[in-house]
Each structure stands twice: as structure tokens, then as C-alpha cells.
Design a protein around this motif. Structure first.
Motif, PDB file in Angstrom:
ATOM      1  N   ALA A  55       0.808  -1.218   0.000  1.00  0.00           N
ATOM      2  CA  ALA A  55       0.000   0.000   0.000  1.00  0.00           C
ATOM      3  C   ALA A  55       0.840   1.266   0.000  1.00  0.00           C
ATOM      4  N   GLN A  56       2.125   1.163   0.326  1.00  0.00           N
ATOM      5  CA  GLN A  56       2.934   2.379   0.385  1.00  0.00           C
ATOM      6  C   GLN A  56       4.423   2.068   0.287  1.00  0.00           C
ATOM      7  N   ARG A  57       5.140   3.031  -0.258  1.00  0.00           N
ATOM      8  CA  ARG A  57       6.595   3.038  -0.259  1.00  0.00           C
ATOM      9  C   ARG A  57       7.026   4.485  -0.043  1.00  0.00           C
ATOM     10  N   VAL A  58       7.972   4.701   0.834  1.00  0.00           N
ATOM     11  CA  VAL A  58       8.503   6.039   1.078  1.00  0.00           C
ATOM     12  C   VAL A  58      10.006   5.986   0.849  1.00  0.00           C
ATOM     13  N   VAL A  59      10.502   6.874  -0.004  1.00  0.00           N
ATOM     14  CA  VAL A  59      11.930   6.909  -0.300  1.00  0.00           C
ATOM     15  C   VAL A  59      12.537   8.170   0.287  1.00  0.00           C
ATOM     16  N   GLY A  60      13.805   8.071   0.655  1.00  0.00           N
ATOM     17  CA  GLY A  60      14.506   9.207   1.235  1.00  0.00           C
ATOM     18  C   GLY A  60      15.824   9.450   0.543  1.00  0.00           C
ATOM     19  N   ALA A  61      16.247  10.704   0.528  1.00  0.00           N
ATOM     20  CA  ALA A  61      17.553  11.097  -0.016  1.00  0.00           C
ATOM     21  C   ALA A  61      18.448  11.480   1.160  1.00  0.00           C
ATOM     22  N   PHE A  62      19.653  10.933   1.184  1.00  0.00           N
ATOM     23  CA  PHE A  62      20.581  11.157   2.292  1.00  0.00           C
ATOM     24  C   PHE A  62      21.885  11.766   1.781  1.00  0.00           C
ATOM     25  N   ILE A  63      22.392  12.727   2.521  1.00  0.00           N
ATOM     26  CA  ILE A  63      23.732  13.272   2.285  1.00  0.00           C
ATOM     27  C   ILE A  63      24.497  13.152   3.601  1.00  0.00           C
ATOM     28  N   ASP A  64      25.604  12.438   3.564  1.00  0.00           N
ATOM     29  CA  ASP A  64      26.404  12.217   4.781  1.00  0.00           C
ATOM     30  C   ASP A  64      25.555  11.679   5.923  1.00  0.00           C
ATOM     31  N   GLY A  65      24.623  10.775   5.568  1.00  0.00           N
ATOM     32  CA  GLY A  65      23.803  10.132   6.573  1.00  0.00           C
ATOM     33  C   GLY A  65      22.609  10.936   7.057  1.00  0.00           C
ATOM     34  N   THR A  66      22.441  12.158   6.564  1.00  0.00           N
ATOM     35  CA  THR A  66      21.336  13.017   6.979  1.00  0.00           C
ATOM     36  C   THR A  66      20.224  12.985   5.940  1.00  0.00           C
TER      37      THR A  66
ATOM     38  N   SER B 157      15.941  12.639  -8.447  1.00  0.00           N
ATOM     39  CA  SER B 157      16.339  11.288  -8.029  1.00  0.00           C
ATOM     40  C   SER B 157      15.244  10.630  -7.201  1.00  0.00           C
ATOM     41  N   LEU B 158      14.589  11.409  -6.341  1.00  0.00           N
ATOM     42  CA  LEU B 158      13.490  10.873  -5.544  1.00  0.00           C
ATOM     43  C   LEU B 158      12.331  10.425  -6.438  1.00  0.00           C
ATOM     44  N   MET B 159      11.994  11.243  -7.436  1.00  0.00           N
ATOM     45  CA  MET B 159      10.898  10.876  -8.331  1.00  0.00           C
ATOM     46  C   MET B 159      11.230   9.608  -9.110  1.00  0.00           C
ATOM     47  N   GLN B 160      12.463   9.480  -9.552  1.00  0.00           N
ATOM     48  CA  GLN B 160      12.843   8.273 -10.266  1.00  0.00           C
ATOM     49  C   GLN B 160      12.752   7.059  -9.352  1.00  0.00           C
ATOM     50  N   ALA B 161      13.159   7.236  -8.096  1.00  0.00           N
ATOM     51  CA  ALA B 161      13.073   6.136  -7.139  1.00  0.00           C
ATOM     52  C   ALA B 161      11.624   5.738  -6.887  1.00  0.00           C
ATOM     53  N   VAL B 162      10.730   6.731  -6.819  1.00  0.00           N
ATOM     54  CA  VAL B 162       9.304   6.434  -6.636  1.00  0.00           C
ATOM     55  C   VAL B 162       8.785   5.606  -7.808  1.00  0.00           C
ATOM     56  N   LEU B 163       9.162   5.983  -9.025  1.00  0.00           N
ATOM     57  CA  LEU B 163       8.723   5.219 -10.196  1.00  0.00           C
ATOM     58  C   LEU B 163       9.298   3.808 -10.170  1.00  0.00           C
ATOM     59  N   ASP B 164      10.536   3.684  -9.742  1.00  0.00           N
ATOM     60  CA  ASP B 164      11.161   2.365  -9.657  1.00  0.00           C
ATOM     61  C   ASP B 164      10.419   1.482  -8.650  1.00  0.00           C
ATOM     62  N   GLU B 165       9.978   2.081  -7.559  1.00  0.00           N
ATOM     63  CA  GLU B 165       9.217   1.318  -6.567  1.00  0.00           C
ATOM     64  C   GLU B 165       7.813   0.997  -7.076  1.00  0.00           C
ATOM     65  N   ALA B 166       7.229   1.917  -7.831  1.00  0.00           N
ATOM     66  CA  ALA B 166       5.857   1.723  -8.325  1.00  0.00           C
ATOM     67  C   ALA B 166       5.737   0.483  -9.193  1.00  0.00           C
ATOM     68  N   VAL B 167       6.747   0.250 -10.022  1.00  0.00           N
ATOM     69  CA  VAL B 167       6.659  -0.898 -10.925  1.00  0.00           C
ATOM     70  C   VAL B 167       6.756  -2.224 -10.173  1.00  0.00           C
ATOM     71  N   LYS B 168       7.174  -2.183  -8.919  1.00  0.00           N
ATOM     72  CA  LYS B 168       7.260  -3.408  -8.121  1.00  0.00           C
ATOM     73  C   LYS B 168       5.932  -3.761  -7.455  1.00  0.00           C
ATOM     74  N   LEU B 169       4.998  -2.821  -7.424  1.00  0.00           N
ATOM     75  CA  LEU B 169       3.732  -3.058  -6.738  1.00  0.00           C
ATOM     76  C   LEU B 169       2.765  -3.785  -7.668  1.00  0.00           C
ATOM     77  N   PRO B 170       2.265  -4.937  -7.282  1.00  0.00           N
ATOM     78  CA  PRO B 170       1.399  -5.729  -8.160  1.00  0.00           C
ATOM     79  C   PRO B 170       0.089  -5.013  -8.483  1.00  0.00           C
ATOM     80  N   GLY B 171      -0.270  -5.041  -9.759  1.00  0.00           N
ATOM     81  CA  GLY B 171      -1.559  -4.515 -10.188  1.00  0.00           C
ATOM     82  C   GLY B 171      -1.634  -3.015 -10.329  1.00  0.00           C
ATOM     83  N   LEU B 172      -0.536  -2.304 -10.146  1.00  0.00           N
ATOM     84  CA  LEU B 172      -0.553  -0.845 -10.226  1.00  0.00           C
ATOM     85  C   LEU B 172      -0.450  -0.395 -11.685  1.00  0.00           C
TER      86      LEU B 172
END
Length: 325
Positions: free
Chosen positions: A62-73, A111-126
Motif C-alpha cells: 500500500a505504500q513506499r517512502v523513499v529518502g535522499a541522504f547526504i552524509d547520513g542526513t 532522483s526521488l521521483m525516479q526512485a518512486v517510479l522504480d518502486e511503483a513498478v514493483k507493486l502488483p496490479g498498479l
């Protein structure tokens, strides 16, 4: 996934429950820095229990949340959420795209938007992705358009902020395009000009109209008009917008091509044709059969428009107009 820039490495990954505190902090920052772009306010986010925050980021169908990190932040976030009920589980919403102001202009949001799309294709039936964006947030709309999102509607007064009713633009894209021609949004050219699918901001719009010889528009008229854009392109050269074109209309039966403009110093190089080619591409892939697309041709511009299928309506009909003064 990671991208590298001059200031170091930005790493992108799925968030987990261990990131709850950092996620809550960056959501508070988003509500503080970009209050028009996020529905809850900072205080409402700050009082949420840690367990509630963990529930917002734990990965699931039902959800995926991606984060961008610089030096661990954690410096940027984006979420993909969907209702898993049978009739609407094929749709998901992109929400909460935010980059801390000090980390912008480094490609983090892209980069975040691309990651969201990459995760979207993994969700069945989307099958379909949707989002809502503040109508006056030009950079955000340009980003989403560059990933294939197209405007499908407008919610007037969607957000109340400091006594003002703010509109939101609704955008949608299929998860998988039926052809590669359906999705282009940033089109690099072989010379120093680049075409992007995005409406200009109010100041740029008014400048282009004035300097290219079109009739001037007040700031209020420009702001209202740009919020109602169905499709727009800009031509950029050396970091400056030097040309534009828009499509407006009711989103169904009737449309109009407007604001075809190129600054005088850049005319005579086929740039108007590039703008019209992008608009004709939008017409071909997005507009329904039976749509009526009109425009007003000044002088020799009619020859340009004729190359893209536009025909004079006379003598069967005659164009008329009223100018409010």
C-alpha cells in the motif's frame, strides 16, 4: 540508487521504521518551508506519536517512502501510497515530495521521483500514478511533467492558508506508456536550445509576451491564466526562457493554442516550429477524438500553423473576439 554531484554523494533508499524520527523532522520542515504544498501543518505533524510515524513509512503493497541522504542526513523524501480496495488498487498517489531548501538544485527531487517510479513498478496490479500540486508551484509542475505526468484537472480552493484559498492542479500518468512518444518532457536539441514541458512563471510569461510583441497582460490575468494551463512548453537558451506556447481549454471538447512567442533576437531559427511540434504532439497523444482545437493567427504566422494541420475557418465561420479594457 545514488547520484553524485560536486558536493558529494546523494544516496536514495527506501525508508524503514528506524527512520521515523528523521522522517517526522523533515515533514515538519516541509510544512514550515512549503506550507502551500503539504496539507497538515507543522504542529499537527510534530505531535504525532512515533508509532504513527512508523506506520506512515513501513514498506508494504500500500505504500513506499523513499529518502535522499547526504552524509547520513535525510535531506529529501517522497511517498507513494494507494488504497488497496479492489476497485481502485490499480491507482497510487505520489505525495510529500520535498527537499530541504539548502540541498536544492542538486538533482535530489529528480532522483526521488525516479526512485518512486522504480518502486511503483514493483507493486502488483498498479497501472496509474496521480498527484496534486499547488497551482502556482511552477518548478514542481515542471518536475512532474518531465516524468510524464499530465494535468487532468483543477481543484479551486483546495488548500486554505493564512485566509487564502489556494488551487491545486491534479496530474496523472500511466505507470507504463504505450509508446515512447507518449512520455517525453525534457527534449534536448542539437544546438544550444532546449525545450521543456512546463508553464513559465508569471514574471517570465509577462516578459515574453511584452518583448515578443504580444499584447500585455496584468499580473492578475497572468496568474489566473497560467493556473488554467492544460499543456505548456518553454524554449530555454543559456538558462533563460526565450520562447513559449500553451494549450488551454475545457479538457474535453474545446481547446485553444495561445501564447506562441519567441523573443526577437532568437527568431528566424525555426524555434516557433519546435514549439508547435511539441503542442501538436500533445494534441495527438492526449486529446480525445472530436476535440476542436482553435487558434488566432496573426499575419504570416498562419503559414507556420498550417504546417501542423490548422486550417482557416472562413468562410464557413468567422473568428470574433472581445477585449476587456
Amino acid at each position: 540508487m545514488a547520484v553524485t554531484d560536486a558536493n558529494g554523494e546523494v544516496s536514495i533508499r527506501l525508508l524503514s521504521t528506524a527512520d521515523a524520527d528523521a522522517y517526522q523532522a523533515i515533514r515538519v520542515a516541509a510544512a514550515t518551508h512549503d506550507p502551500a504544498s503539504i496539507h497538515p501543518d507543522a504542529a499537527e505533524i510534530a505531535v504525532l506519536e512515533r508509532e504513527a510515524i512508523q506506520g506512515q513509512i513501513v514498506p508494504s503493497d500500500a505504500q513506499r517512502v523513499v529518502g535522499a541522504f547526504i552524509d547520513g542526513t535525510l535531506v529529501g523524501v517522497a511517498a507513494l501510497r494507494r488504497d488497496v480496495r479492489a476497485k481502485i488498487r490499480h491507482r497510487a498517489t505520489v505525495q510529500g515530495v520535498f527537499t530541504r531548501p539548502e540541498c536544492r538544485s542538486r538533482g535530489v527531487a529528480r532522483s526521488l521521483m525516479q526512485a518512486v517510479l522504480d518502486e511503483a513498478v514493483k507493486l502488483p496490479g498498479l497501472l496509474s500514478l496521480e498527484l496534486a500540486v499547488h497551482a502556482e508551484n511552477g518548478p514542481a509542475k515542471a518536475l512532474y511533467q518531465s516524468f510524464g505526468f499530465r494535468r487532468v484537472g483543477l481543484i479551486p480552493g483546495a488548500v486554505m492558508l493564512d485566509g487564502r484559498c489556494l488551487d491545486e492542479v491534479l496530474m496523472q500518468r500511466p505507470l507504463n506508456f504505450s509508446s515512447s512518444a507518449a512520455a517525453p518532457a525534457f527534449i534536448p536539441d542539437s544546438d544550444d536550445y532546449a525545450l521543456i514541458e512546463a508553464a513559465p512563471d508569471v514574471d517570465t510569461y509577462r516578459r515574453l509576451r511584452a518583448e515578443s510583441g504580444l499584447s500585455p497582460k496584468t499580473e492578475e490575468a497572468a496568474r489566473r491564466g497560467l493556473a488554467g494551463t492544460l499543456f505548456a512548453v518553454q524554449l530555454r537558451h543559456g538558462g533563460e526562457t526565450i520562447g513559449m506556447g500553451r494549450v488551454i481549454g475545457d479538457g474535453g471538447g474545446f481547446y485553444q493554442v495561445v501564447d506562441i512567442a519567441v523573443l526577437p533576437a532568437h527568431q528566424g531559427r525555426g524555434l516557433g516550429k519546435r514549439i508547435m511540434a511539441a503542442i501538436r504532439g500533445y494534441i495527438d497523444r492526449e486529446l480525445p477524438v472530436s476535440a476542436y482545437v482553435s487558434l488566432i493567427a496573426d499575419g504570416d504566422a498562419k503559414h507556420l500553423y498550417a504546417q501542423f494541420g490548422f486550417e482557416p475557418t472562413a468562410p464557413r465561420s468567422e473568428g470574433m473576439a472581445l477585449f476587456k479594457r
